[in-house]
Design a protein around this motif. Structure first.
Motif: not given
Length: 210
Positions: A62-73
């Motif tokens: 689970k990611y809680y911000d947009d530091t890594f916005p895509s699944m690839k990143e």
């Protein structure tokens, strides 16, 4: 927030990576030394929580911000973190301008990610709560086979600990009580099942694109 001198410092080269990930830093305030900027206190302590198997493959994230916005990143980040941490005995790492605490359990690696200025003890409290809650739920078998069979419960545990990057609970006993209440009250709902299915679909899609 100053980090105790006992903790290892980030490698100088990681500062550049942090700038690339987070974008340019705001200018220093008047009277503030160049290159030093005080961070405003924030409730949004956690940037991400993820669990990988012993080959570095994602099982839960689970990611809680947009530091890594895509699944690839996200997947690239997880793989890089795994490569950096899987062969060390430490419990803390600094990577890409972020503070990462982690724990190995049999064939699993559990990670909690925060900003470079976050208090490591707070991140470690979340990691400990997650591990002990899963240990109780899985009857002390915190390993891949049991995690996969209880993935819906694992998502519920994580949701009771962190919500939108805010730490809600760090007491595993309280987490288990709330999860059991939700389960008894029909808490293992379509939402938690959908999360598992969606995560699996995205994992397969990204694997095919590699």
């Amino acid at each position: 927030m100053q980090r105790p001198e006992a903790w290892p410092r980030p490698h100088p080269g990681e500062g550049a990576a942090a700038a690339q990930v987070g974008g340019p830093a705001p200018p220093a305030q008047a009277g503030e030394p160049s290159g030093l900027r005080l961070q405003e206190p924030s409730l949004y302590t956690i940037k991400a929580v993820f669990i990988l198997d012993n080959d570095g493959r994602r099982l839960l994230a689970k990611y809680y911000d947009d530091t890594f916005p895509s699944m690839k990143e996200q997947m690239v980040f997880e793989k890089n973190v795994f490569n950096k941490t899987s062969r060390t005995d430490s419990e803390i790492a600094f990577f890409g301008g972020m503070t990462i605490v982690y724990k190995n359990s049999i064939d699993l690696f559990l990670y909690v990610v925060g900003s470079s200025y976050e208090n490591e003890l707070m991140l470690m409290a979340v990691l400990t709560c997650l591990f002990e809650s899963l240990s109780h739920m899985l009857r002390k078998n915190v390993e891949k086979r049991w995690l996969l069979e209880n993935m819906d419960g694992a998502f519920l545990v994580l949701d009771e600990i962190v919500d939108g990057g805010v730490i809600l609970e760090s007491d595993p006993q309280q987490v288990i009580q709330k999860v059991n209440f939700r389960a008894d009250d029909g808490g293992l709902t379509e939402q938690s099942v959908t999360q598992v299915i969606q995560s699996a679909k995205e994992q397969i899609k990204w694997s095919l694109l590699k």
